[in-house]
Design an enzyme around this catalytic site. Structure first.
Site, mmCIF file in Angstrom:
data_model
loop_
_atom_site.group_PDB
_atom_site.id
_atom_site.type_symbol
_atom_site.label_atom_id
_atom_site.label_comp_id
_atom_site.label_asym_id
_atom_site.label_seq_id
_atom_site.Cartn_x
_atom_site.Cartn_y
_atom_site.Cartn_z
ATOM 1 N N CYS A 152 -5.089 -3.997 -13.848
ATOM 2 C CA CYS A 152 -5.229 -2.840 -12.956
ATOM 3 C C CYS A 152 -4.285 -2.942 -11.769
ATOM 4 O O CYS A 152 -4.292 -2.101 -10.886
ATOM 5 C CB CYS A 152 -6.659 -2.668 -12.482
ATOM 6 S SG CYS A 152 -7.200 -4.001 -11.411
ATOM 7 N N ARG A 173 2.576 -9.798 0.197
ATOM 8 C CA ARG A 173 2.943 -8.556 -0.488
ATOM 9 C C ARG A 173 3.411 -7.472 0.471
ATOM 10 O O ARG A 173 3.940 -6.453 0.060
ATOM 11 C CB ARG A 173 1.781 -8.054 -1.352
ATOM 12 C CG ARG A 173 0.543 -7.740 -0.573
ATOM 13 C CD ARG A 173 -0.647 -7.575 -1.495
ATOM 14 N NE ARG A 173 -0.801 -6.218 -1.957
ATOM 15 C CZ ARG A 173 -1.890 -5.753 -2.567
ATOM 16 N NH1 ARG A 173 -2.900 -6.579 -2.821
ATOM 17 N NH2 ARG A 173 -1.980 -4.514 -2.960
ATOM 18 N N ASN A 227 -1.129 -7.511 -8.284
ATOM 19 C CA ASN A 227 -0.502 -7.448 -6.952
ATOM 20 C C ASN A 227 -0.844 -8.707 -6.163
ATOM 21 O O ASN A 227 0.042 -9.400 -5.644
ATOM 22 C CB ASN A 227 -0.995 -6.227 -6.174
ATOM 23 C CG ASN A 227 -0.906 -4.951 -6.975
ATOM 24 O OD1 ASN A 227 -0.092 -4.870 -7.877
ATOM 25 N ND2 ASN A 227 -1.729 -3.974 -6.665
ATOM 26 N N ASP A 228 -2.131 -8.986 -6.074
ATOM 27 C CA ASP A 228 -2.523 -10.187 -5.348
ATOM 28 C C ASP A 228 -2.195 -11.437 -6.150
ATOM 29 O O ASP A 228 -1.859 -12.482 -5.580
ATOM 30 C CB ASP A 228 -4.016 -10.146 -4.992
ATOM 31 C CG ASP A 228 -4.241 -9.344 -3.720
ATOM 32 O OD1 ASP A 228 -3.488 -9.557 -2.752
ATOM 33 O OD2 ASP A 228 -5.144 -8.491 -3.694
ATOM 34 N N HIS A 284 0.811 -1.208 0.000
ATOM 35 C CA HIS A 284 0.000 0.000 0.000
ATOM 36 C C HIS A 284 0.849 1.265 0.000
ATOM 37 O O HIS A 284 0.434 2.291 -0.526
ATOM 38 C CB HIS A 284 -1.022 -0.025 1.136
ATOM 39 C CG HIS A 284 -2.144 -0.916 0.767
ATOM 40 N ND1 HIS A 284 -3.153 -0.517 -0.080
ATOM 41 C CD2 HIS A 284 -2.348 -2.211 1.013
ATOM 42 C CE1 HIS A 284 -3.943 -1.525 -0.303
ATOM 43 N NE2 HIS A 284 -3.488 -2.583 0.356
ATOM 44 N N ARG A 299 -10.993 1.934 -6.130
ATOM 45 C CA ARG A 299 -10.885 1.127 -4.896
ATOM 46 C C ARG A 299 -11.872 1.690 -3.875
ATOM 47 O O ARG A 299 -11.531 2.584 -3.109
ATOM 48 C CB ARG A 299 -9.472 1.212 -4.335
ATOM 49 C CG ARG A 299 -8.412 0.466 -5.122
ATOM 50 C CD ARG A 299 -7.076 0.490 -4.380
ATOM 51 N NE ARG A 299 -6.153 -0.509 -4.871
ATOM 52 C CZ ARG A 299 -5.181 -0.283 -5.758
ATOM 53 N NH1 ARG A 299 -5.001 0.924 -6.233
ATOM 54 N NH2 ARG A 299 -4.393 -1.260 -6.149
ATOM 55 N N ARG A 319 -14.708 -1.223 -8.357
ATOM 56 C CA ARG A 319 -14.537 -2.519 -7.693
ATOM 57 C C ARG A 319 -15.422 -2.557 -6.452
ATOM 58 O O ARG A 319 -15.378 -1.643 -5.627
ATOM 59 C CB ARG A 319 -13.089 -2.712 -7.290
ATOM 60 C CG ARG A 319 -12.927 -3.939 -6.397
ATOM 61 C CD ARG A 319 -11.506 -4.317 -6.198
ATOM 62 N NE ARG A 319 -10.843 -3.450 -5.258
ATOM 63 C CZ ARG A 319 -9.536 -3.504 -5.021
ATOM 64 N NH1 ARG A 319 -8.784 -4.352 -5.688
ATOM 65 N NH2 ARG A 319 -8.982 -2.717 -4.145
ATOM 66 N N GLU A 368 -7.135 -12.425 -9.497
ATOM 67 C CA GLU A 368 -6.126 -12.179 -8.475
ATOM 68 C C GLU A 368 -5.662 -13.490 -7.850
ATOM 69 O O GLU A 368 -4.746 -13.511 -7.033
ATOM 70 C CB GLU A 368 -6.700 -11.300 -7.359
ATOM 71 C CG GLU A 368 -7.274 -9.990 -7.846
ATOM 72 C CD GLU A 368 -7.670 -9.079 -6.715
ATOM 73 O OE1 GLU A 368 -6.869 -8.230 -6.333
ATOM 74 O OE2 GLU A 368 -8.805 -9.223 -6.205
HETATM 75 C C1 PEP Z 1 -4.328 -6.161 -7.096
HETATM 76 O O1 PEP Z 1 -4.344 -7.022 -6.203
HETATM 77 O O2 PEP Z 1 -3.533 -6.177 -8.064
HETATM 78 C C2 PEP Z 1 -5.260 -5.027 -7.032
HETATM 79 C C3 PEP Z 1 -5.379 -4.194 -8.039
HETATM 80 O O3 PEP Z 1 -5.957 -4.862 -5.878
HETATM 81 P P1 PEP Z 1 -5.336 -4.268 -4.505
HETATM 82 O O4 PEP Z 1 -3.939 -3.827 -4.795
HETATM 83 O O5 PEP Z 1 -6.223 -3.161 -4.092
HETATM 84 O O6 PEP Z 1 -5.415 -5.466 -3.621
HETATM 85 MG MG MG Z 2 -6.050 -7.099 -4.881
#
Ligand code: PEP
Ligand code: MG
Length: 556
Positions: free
Chosen positions: A486, A449, A438-439, A186, A288, A325, A415
């Site tokens: 995304c 992460r 990311n996930d 984050h 988000r 989302r 994800e």
């Molecule tokens: C992701 O996981 O790539 C994503 C876009 O969602 P977040 O980063 O908010 O978990």
């Molecule tokens: Mg995510």
């Protein structure tokens, strides 16, 4: 003396300024006995610390004005409460150090407040803040929480949680450096949203003294400690030239031979819209919505409040695409009223769509709010579910959207590796896919992460991740549907070229990255993108994939 520390650059640009550390939670001072003759000295220390904290709170109140001034002045009064001070003095007289005396006296007062009904119990957080300030001052450690500074600074932290960052003043933060956190943490996402340079996973960040001048290069991941004036001037000049060149790039996202790849913005709420519009975003690829829920983690925002926030985002792109989302709560974004407190493994627990399916009333309120927000607007509203694992998840989400009477496209985020592997079956239920890389990296490599030491595995250039992107994009193409990215992978200009070559149909990122991605994509033909993608997938490591793509694109 000038030295260079190396971390992972996650948000472009150069920031030069003084270090301010995010204060950690106050440690409990040791309960050692002091000799009786030291008591007057400790009492004087306690008195001086209390007065300094009260004066500081009053001064901040004067600066802030309005409602904030009333709160800060009330806190200053709390610090000087005569009964509390008498209790501190009593505790010091029987052998407590100044810091321990303050700590214990405040604890006793806190217990009293907490049991005294709603209004006073609500003051407990203010009292804790006052205590933390006095104890930190006595211990000679930075104040807990967001730094107290009226001058711009470079924020150093272990890691940043969304709740911490809500308190940051964006006009004062020149850049971020964190010891923990990977490229998808984050801290990284926030830095991109704020458009400030950032370096994460920097070992030794905690050891850089407060007030030291540093230069943070968010592209290379280098942090120069005490750079010479010449070096600072040179870095500023290079950054300004690059910024000017990028500002000149405009228009829709496309390859040099005109293959369109819409460049969309990731936003957390209406506050991110001006930057998205300024960067020329063609719409929103990831809204988000959980940031709207973080203000009060005890209950959901009302339907009206949600309608208002959603409408502002939809109105900003009247003819464009806005992908919202559904609430993604749990794991690193816990909400008290939804997230189970006792999960052994929150990232593998009830989060994302799983939470929504357990709380259909929360999902229905949100979807209804979206339907109302879009009423009468020509916008192309799309709604997607986070953390879809299989076809049943996708069907349940599509059913919920239909039940709410939502006139929008329904989609699924990819994800979880199972969703990428079975993308075709998921596409039987929904109209588009959006890759949350990311996930997806976190679950593909079993690498949290938020853990900086695992940054190597969260690198979105990992060929295994590229394979999963390719499976999803191929499934979408075969069914005539779209598949965007995304996750943060989309904000790396070279990787954006590779993703395009893998068949991804749109790229969504923090607004500050859009000009970088636009200008890089415009240099290559679609055929070059495809060759770069093929070369990257054929590699055995993230570095190998990056090097292979670079080699293809430079024509070597
Ligand atoms: C992701 O996981 O790539 C994503 C876009 O969602 P977040 O980063 O908010 O978990
Ligand atoms: Mg995510």
């Amino acid at each position: 003396m000038e030295k260079t520390l190396r971390g992972v650059g996650v948000s472009h640009g150069v920031a030069i300024g003084q270090v301010r550390h995010m204060g950690t939670a106050v440690l409990e001072p040791p309960a050692t006995q002091i000799p009786t003759e030291d008591a007057p000295r400790e009492q004087a220390r306690a008195q001086a610390a209390v007065e300094a904290v009260a004066a500081d709170l009053n001064a901040r109140g004067n600066l802030a004005g309005g409602e904030a001034q009333a709160v800060l002045e009330a806190q200053a009064l709390m610090a000087q409460d005569p009964e509390l001070m008498a209790d501190v003095a009593r505790r010091i007289a029987v052998g407590s150090s100044a810091e321990r005396g303050v700590y214990d006296a405040f604890a006793a007062y806190r217990a009293l407040l907490a049991s005294a009904g709603d209004y006073l119990a609500g003051r407990v957080a203010d009292l804790d803040d006052v205590r933390n300030r006095i104890v930190a001052r006595l211990l000679g450690v930075p104040m807990p929480g967001v730094p107290d500074s009226d001058e711009p600074y470079v924020l150093f932290a272990r890691d940043l949680a969304p709740a911490d960052t809500a308190l940051l003043d964006p006009t004062l933060v020149l850049g971020f450096v964190t010891e923990e956190g990977g490229p998808t943490s984050h801290s990284a996402i926030l830095a991109r949203a704020m458009g400030v340079p950032a370096v994460v996973a920097l070992p030794g960040a905690a050891g850089v003294p407060e007030g030291t001048v540093v230069a943070v290069d968010g592209s290379s991941g280098d942090v120069l400690v005490e750079p010479s004036q010449d070096k600072q001037d040179e870095l500023r000049r290079i950054a300004a030239e690059r910024k000017a060149a990028l500002a000149a790039s405009s228009g829709p996202g496309q390859t040099s031979d005109g293959h369109r790849v819409p460049l969309l913005a990731n936003v957390g709420g209406p506050a991110d819209l001006p930057a998205a519009l300024k960067a020329g975003a063609e719409g929103v690829g990831l809204f988000r919505t959980e940031f709207l829920f973080l203000d009060d983690s005890a209950k959901a925002p009302t339907e009206e409040k949600q309608v208002e926030a959603y409408r502002k985002v939809l109105e900003a792109f009247p003819e464009g695409r806005v992908v919202v989302r559904a609430l993604d709560a749990g794991a690193d974004k816990p909400l008290d009223f939804l997230t189970p407190a006792d999960e052994p493994n929150p990232a593998l627990g009830v989060r994302g769509l799983r939470t929504l399916l357990e709380h259909p009333e929360v999902m229905q309120t949100q979807l209804r709010a979206l339907a109302k927000a879009a009423e009468g607007l020509p916008v192309h509203l799309e709604v997607m579910a986070p953390m879809v694992a299989d076809r049943k998840d996708a069907r349940d989400f599509a059913d919920a959207c239909r039940e709410a009477g939502l006139n929008a496209k329904y989609g699924a985020m990819v994800e979880i590796p199972s969703a990428a592997l079975r993308a075709r079956s998921i596409l039987q239920e929904v109209e588009f896919l959006s890759l949350g890389t990311n996930d997806l990296a976190q679950y593909t490599f079993a690498a949290d992460r938020q853990v900086g030491a695992l940054a190597r595995l969260q690198d979105p250039w990992q060929p295994a991740l590229l394979d999963l992107v390719a499976f999803s994009a191929e499934a979408a193409q075969a069914t005539g549907k779209s598949c965007g990215v995304c996750g943060e992978a989309a904000s790396d200009p070279l990787l954006a070229v590779v993703l395009t070559g893998l068949g991804v149909t749109s790229l969504s990122m923090g607004a500050a990255s859009i000009p970088y991605v636009r200008s890089t994509l415009a240099k290559y033909t679609l055929a070059q993108c495809r060759r770069a993608a093929e070369a990257a997938r054929a590699a055995d490591s993230a570095e190998g994939a990056r090097a292979a793509a670079q080699q293809v694109l430079s024509g070597e």
